[in-house]
Design a protein around this motif. Structure first.
Motif, short mmCIF file in Angstrom:
data_model
loop_
_atom_site.label_atom_id
_atom_site.label_comp_id
_atom_site.label_asym_id
_atom_site.label_seq_id
_atom_site.Cartn_x
_atom_site.Cartn_y
_atom_site.Cartn_z
N GLU A 1 6.15 -8.99 -7.99
CA GLU A 1 7.04 -8.09 -8.70
C GLU A 1 6.39 -7.74 -10.03
OE1 GLU A 1 11.16 -9.15 -8.85
OE2 GLU A 1 11.51 -7.94 -10.64
N PRO A 2 5.69 -6.62 -10.11
CA PRO A 2 5.09 -6.19 -11.38
C PRO A 2 6.15 -6.05 -12.46
CG PRO A 2 4.28 -4.88 -9.55
CD PRO A 2 5.42 -5.69 -9.01
N GLN B 1 8.65 -2.15 3.26
CA GLN B 1 8.59 -1.07 2.27
C GLN B 1 9.91 -0.99 1.53
OE1 GLN B 1 7.25 2.71 3.85
NE2 GLN B 1 6.00 1.70 5.38
N PHE B 2 9.84 -0.86 0.24
CA PHE B 2 11.02 -0.75 -0.61
C PHE B 2 11.69 0.60 -0.42
CE2 PHE B 2 13.61 -1.19 -4.30
CZ PHE B 2 13.56 0.01 -4.99
N LEU B 3 13.02 0.58 -0.27
CA LEU B 3 13.78 1.82 -0.14
C LEU B 3 14.55 2.15 -1.42
CD1 LEU B 3 15.45 1.82 3.40
CD2 LEU B 3 13.68 3.36 2.54
N LEU B 4 15.32 1.17 -1.90
CA LEU B 4 16.13 1.42 -3.08
C LEU B 4 16.66 0.10 -3.64
CD1 LEU B 4 19.22 1.00 -1.87
CD2 LEU B 4 18.88 3.34 -1.09
N PHE C 1 11.48 -4.47 -8.57
CA PHE C 1 11.58 -4.85 -7.17
C PHE C 1 10.23 -5.43 -6.75
CE2 PHE C 1 9.07 -1.45 -5.30
CZ PHE C 1 9.15 -0.45 -6.24
N GLN C 2 10.22 -6.04 -5.56
CA GLN C 2 9.01 -6.68 -5.07
C GLN C 2 8.24 -5.76 -4.12
OE1 GLN C 2 9.68 -10.64 -3.49
NE2 GLN C 2 10.90 -11.22 -5.28
N PHE C 3 6.92 -5.83 -4.27
CA PHE C 3 6.01 -5.20 -3.33
C PHE C 3 5.53 -6.27 -2.36
CE2 PHE C 3 5.19 -1.04 -5.22
CZ PHE C 3 5.67 -1.23 -6.51
N PHE C 4 5.44 -5.88 -1.09
CA PHE C 4 5.01 -6.83 -0.08
C PHE C 4 3.65 -6.46 0.49
CE2 PHE C 4 8.47 -9.74 0.85
CZ PHE C 4 9.49 -9.19 0.10
N GLY C 5 2.89 -7.49 0.81
CA GLY C 5 1.66 -7.28 1.53
C GLY C 5 1.92 -6.95 2.99
#
Lengths: 115, 114
Positions: free
Chosen positions: B96-97, A45-48, B102-106
């Protein structure tokens, strides 16, 4: 070549205390820097992120990170830790080269917050 | 944002067989990435997959071992071929839309090879 170092395999902190997870990086040119969190049996999950601008970046769940160009560091911080913050944290870097958008990750730091 | 699903979520396979992992995104994206996370370790990029062209592999990864398809802007597959126990890992796709930064992960595919 770009690289990320997370010098601590594990960080232990008591609930309510401030926490810091360290990250240093090496990249040609200006960096994009990121923090991700991984909970057990779940994806990242992306934090920052830091791209440009203020050196102090605020993110999700009360986390923030400070970019320090002279020290090539991007430490993750939180003023007051929660037990639910216990997870695996990854720092990542990408060069400001639009032709290469893939990330280079650090080895990860396990954060353990004790009640 | 982007919502990513992967199939299967986990599998246990025999040595010498192959497994194809699917990655589906809920929006069109130019680049998709495949990463490997070996037990207790960090993520390592396997390849970058662009629609309509061959995937670009990182050092140490080859197309014969990890063939990738990218038939459209929302879907990709990664095959792990002729598996050995050393291939036991979590395999993750990411995107990365355009404006995300930033990248979204599955959620990852946890592979165990016996």
């Amino acid at each position: 070549a770009q690289s990320v170092a997370q010098p601590e395999d594990q960080v232990n902190v008591a609930e309510g205390n401030p926490l810091t997870v360290k990250c240093t990086y090496s990249v040609s040119g200006n960096p994009y820097l990121f923090w991700y969190v991984q909970y057990p049996n779940r994806g990242l999950q992306f934090l920052l992120k830091y791209i440009t601008g203020d050196n102090l970046v605020k993110g999700s769940y009360g986390f923030e990170a400070e970019f320090n160009k002279s020290q090539t560091s991007f430490h993750l911080k939180k003023p007051s830790a929660l037990v639910s913050d216990s997870a695996l944290y990854f720092c990542a870097v990408r060069a400001l080269d639009m032709g290469r958008r893939a990330l280079t990750f650090g080895s990860g730091t396990r954060l353990q917050v004790q009640p | 944002s982007a919502v990513i699903s992967q199939k299967p979520s986990r599998d246990i396979c025999q040595r010498g067989t192959s497994l194809t992992i699917q990655c589906q995104v809920d929006s069109q994206v130019t680049m998709m990435f495949w990463y490997r996370q070996q037990p207790g370790q960090s993520l390592t990029l396997i390849a970058t997959a662009n629609q309509g062209s061959e995937a670009t592999y990182e050092s140490g990864f080859v197309i014969d071992k990890f063939p990738i398809s990218r038939p459209n802007l929302t879907f990709s597959t990664l095959t792990v071929s002729n598996m050995s126990p050393e291939d036991s890992s979590i395999y993750l796709c990411s995107v990365e839309p355009g404006l995300a930064g930033f990248q979204f992960f599955g959620p990852g595919t946890r592979l165990t090879v016996l």
